[in-house]
Design an enzyme around this catalytic site. Structure first.
Site, PDB file in Angstrom:
ATOM      1  N   THR A 208      24.194  -8.184  20.794  1.00 38.95           N
ATOM      2  CA  THR A 208      23.144  -8.267  21.829  1.00 38.95           C
ATOM      3  C   THR A 208      21.914  -9.021  21.307  1.00 38.95           C
ATOM      4  OG1 THR A 208      22.292  -6.137  21.056  1.00 38.95           O
ATOM      5  CG2 THR A 208      23.829  -6.101  22.946  1.00 38.95           C
ATOM      6  N   GLY A 210      19.233 -11.654  21.238  1.00 39.13           N
ATOM      7  CA  GLY A 210      18.701 -12.624  22.187  1.00 39.13           C
ATOM      8  C   GLY A 210      18.968 -12.287  23.642  1.00 39.13           C
TER       9      GLY A 210
HETATM   10  N1  LIG Z   1      24.534  -3.183  26.004  1.00 40.66           N
HETATM   11  C1  LIG Z   1      24.135  -3.714  27.181  1.00 40.66           C
HETATM   12  N2  LIG Z   1      24.967  -3.717  28.250  1.00 40.66           N
HETATM   13  C2  LIG Z   1      24.590  -4.280  29.423  1.00 40.66           C
HETATM   14  N3  LIG Z   1      23.403  -4.870  29.633  1.00 40.66           N
HETATM   15  C3  LIG Z   1      22.533  -4.896  28.596  1.00 40.66           C
HETATM   16  C4  LIG Z   1      22.832  -4.335  27.328  1.00 40.66           C
HETATM   17  N4  LIG Z   1      21.766  -4.525  26.495  1.00 40.66           N
HETATM   18  C5  LIG Z   1      20.839  -5.185  27.211  1.00 40.66           C
HETATM   19  N5  LIG Z   1      21.283  -5.406  28.482  1.00 40.66           N
HETATM   20  C6  LIG Z   1      20.568  -6.160  29.516  1.00 40.66           C
HETATM   21  O1  LIG Z   1      20.065  -7.344  28.871  1.00 40.66           O
HETATM   22  C7  LIG Z   1      18.751  -7.665  29.362  1.00 40.66           C
HETATM   23  C8  LIG Z   1      17.766  -7.664  28.199  1.00 40.66           C
HETATM   24  O2  LIG Z   1      17.380  -6.337  27.939  1.00 40.66           O
HETATM   25  P1  LIG Z   1      16.915  -5.846  26.475  1.00 40.66           P
HETATM   26  O3  LIG Z   1      16.242  -4.551  26.673  1.00 40.66           O
HETATM   27  O4  LIG Z   1      18.073  -5.949  25.554  1.00 40.66           O
HETATM   28  O5  LIG Z   1      15.869  -7.002  26.095  1.00 40.66           O
HETATM   29  P2  LIG Z   1      15.256  -7.283  24.641  1.00 40.66           P
HETATM   30  O6  LIG Z   1      15.169  -6.028  23.852  1.00 40.66           O
HETATM   31  O7  LIG Z   1      14.001  -8.037  24.878  1.00 40.66           O
HETATM   32  O8  LIG Z   1      16.358  -8.238  23.983  1.00 40.66           O
HETATM   33  P3  LIG Z   1      16.161  -9.129  22.628  1.00 40.66           P
HETATM   34  O9  LIG Z   1      15.026  -8.536  21.864  1.00 40.66           O
HETATM   35  O10 LIG Z   1      17.484  -9.032  21.944  1.00 40.66           O
HETATM   36  O11 LIG Z   1      15.879 -10.527  23.105  1.00 40.66           O
HETATM   37  C9  LIG Z   1      18.433  -6.634  30.443  1.00 40.66           C
HETATM   38  O12 LIG Z   1      18.804  -7.161  31.705  1.00 40.66           O
HETATM   39  C10 LIG Z   1      19.353  -5.460  30.096  1.00 40.66           C
HETATM   40  O13 LIG Z   1      19.697  -4.725  31.241  1.00 40.66           O
HETATM   41  C1  LIG Z   2      12.556 -17.115  17.654  1.00 38.74           C
HETATM   42  C2  LIG Z   2      12.902 -15.791  18.291  1.00 38.74           C
HETATM   43  N1  LIG Z   2      12.384 -15.490  19.506  1.00 38.74           N
HETATM   44  C3  LIG Z   2      12.674 -14.313  20.098  1.00 38.74           C
HETATM   45  C4  LIG Z   2      13.500 -13.386  19.464  1.00 38.74           C
HETATM   46  C5  LIG Z   2      13.799 -12.055  20.121  1.00 38.74           C
HETATM   47  O1  LIG Z   2      15.096 -11.718  20.022  1.00 38.74           O
HETATM   48  C6  LIG Z   2      14.028 -13.740  18.191  1.00 38.74           C
HETATM   49  N2  LIG Z   2      14.853 -12.881  17.509  1.00 38.74           N
HETATM   50  N3  LIG Z   2      13.725 -14.941  17.629  1.00 38.74           N
END
Ligand SMILES: Nc1ncnc2c1ncn2[C@@H]1O[C@H](COP(=O)(O)OP(=O)(O)OP(=O)(O)O)[C@@H](O)[C@H]1O
Ligand SMILES: Cc1ncc(CO)c(N)n1
Length: 264
Positions: A208, A210
């Site tokens: 997961t 990004g």
């Molecule tokens: N295991 C999962 N199964 C289904 N959907 C997921 C899962 N994990 C995240 N999502 C979806 O992915 C999107 C991003 O949510 P998340 O909370 O992971 O963002 P984030 O923490 O900012 O991600 P990152 O930091 O990895 O970029 C949302 O729409 C969420 O519903």
């Molecule tokens: C450069 C960059 N931007 C955003 C994220 C958030 O996942 C990451 N890991 N790296």
């Protein structure tokens, strides 16, 4: 010939390709949008974590934005990793100067492995300078907690957190629910009046990396194509679900999602 929709990502480089401008540009392309970038920082990163963070000089960020916007323009833009207050202020100034309205602010603070991608001293600038320019802000739950000082662990607390973040000036708030406990993932959109909830099963996977970047890039691409906000959020939600479900399973840590995902 219909003019191609164009989107600008203002974010950090993830050398591992799963997040940052790399995820954004791949997602824009996959959704039929011409992608452009203004890089804010370079990270030495892979699926195991972030080994180095190298912010660019503020003028380098502003200059990239000006060169893109004065020639090509952008139908929509997103911000990702911005790192410090000086970069946030410079980016905000260029957004105002060029009158960018369809702005998605993805308030990137901490990478999945725990590395700090936004200095604590920059939180205030994020709230005062950038949020009021946002068409939609897309915090995950820890980011929402940081911006509000609230504990946000349940859908009800997500709704209250969305109200508080809306009060900071963002026109719409999309609370991402990936960090929720349990087998259901709920994203909640708040437009200042109504809540729209998008729930789906949690995909049991470690790949997961990004997901937030990819989600906000898909949202930005849809806004660039003039998709109305609720429809754009629904499409981005379907895209990220498919991207996670069909992740390429690469790397020894949190692997990237599938930026070739196909959704209607
Ligand atoms: N295991 C999962 N199964 C289904 N959907 C997921 C899962 N994990 C995240 N999502 C979806 O992915 C999107 C991003 O949510 P998340 O909370 O992971 O963002 P984030 O923490 O900012 O991600 P990152 O930091 O990895 O970029 C949302 O729409 C969420 O519903
Ligand atoms: C450069 C960059 N931007 C955003 C994220 C958030 O996942 C990451 N890991 N790296």
């Amino acid at each position: 010939m219909q003019t191609i929709a164009k989107a600008l990502t203002i974010a950090g480089s993830d050398s591992g390709g799963g997040a940052g401008i790399q995820a954004d540009l791949k997602t824009f392309h996959q959704l039929g949008v011409y992608g452009m970038s203004a890089i804010t920082a370079i990270t030495a990163q892979n699926t195991l974590g972030v080994a180095g963070v190298y912010p660019l000089p503020t003028e380098a960020v502003s200059h990239q934005m000006r060169e893109v916007l004065r020639d090509l323009g952008a139908d929509a833009a997103k911000t990702g990793m911005l790192f410090d207050a000086a970069i946030i202020k410079a980016v905000s100034e260029e957004i105002r100067t060029f009158g960018l309205k369809k702005l998605v602010v993805d308030p990137v603070m901490i990478a999945k492995g725990g590395a700090k991608l936004l200095l604590d001293e920059a939180i205030a600038a994020l709230k005062t300078d950038l949020l009021p320019l946002a068409e939609v802000v897309t915090p995950n739950l820890p980011e929402a907690e940081c911006m509000t000082g609230m504990e946000i662990r349940t859908p009800e607390e997500m709704r209250e957190g969305a109200r508080a973040i809306h009060a900071l000036g963002a026109r719409n708030v999309l609370m991402k629910g990936g960090h929720l406990e349990g087998d259901t993932v709920v994203d909640i959109l708040f437009d200042g009046t109504n809540f729209y909830e998008l729930a789906h099963e949690r995909i049991q996977t470690r790949h997961t990396h990004g997901t937030g970047c990819t989600f906000s890039a898909a949202l930005t691409a849809e806004l660039a194509k003039n998709t109305p906000l609720v429809g754009a959020v629904e499409k981005a939600n379907r895209f990220i679900f498919e991207a996670i479900k069909t992740a390429p399973q690469i790397g020894g840590g949190h692997g990237p999602t599938n930026h070739w995902a196909v959704v209607e």
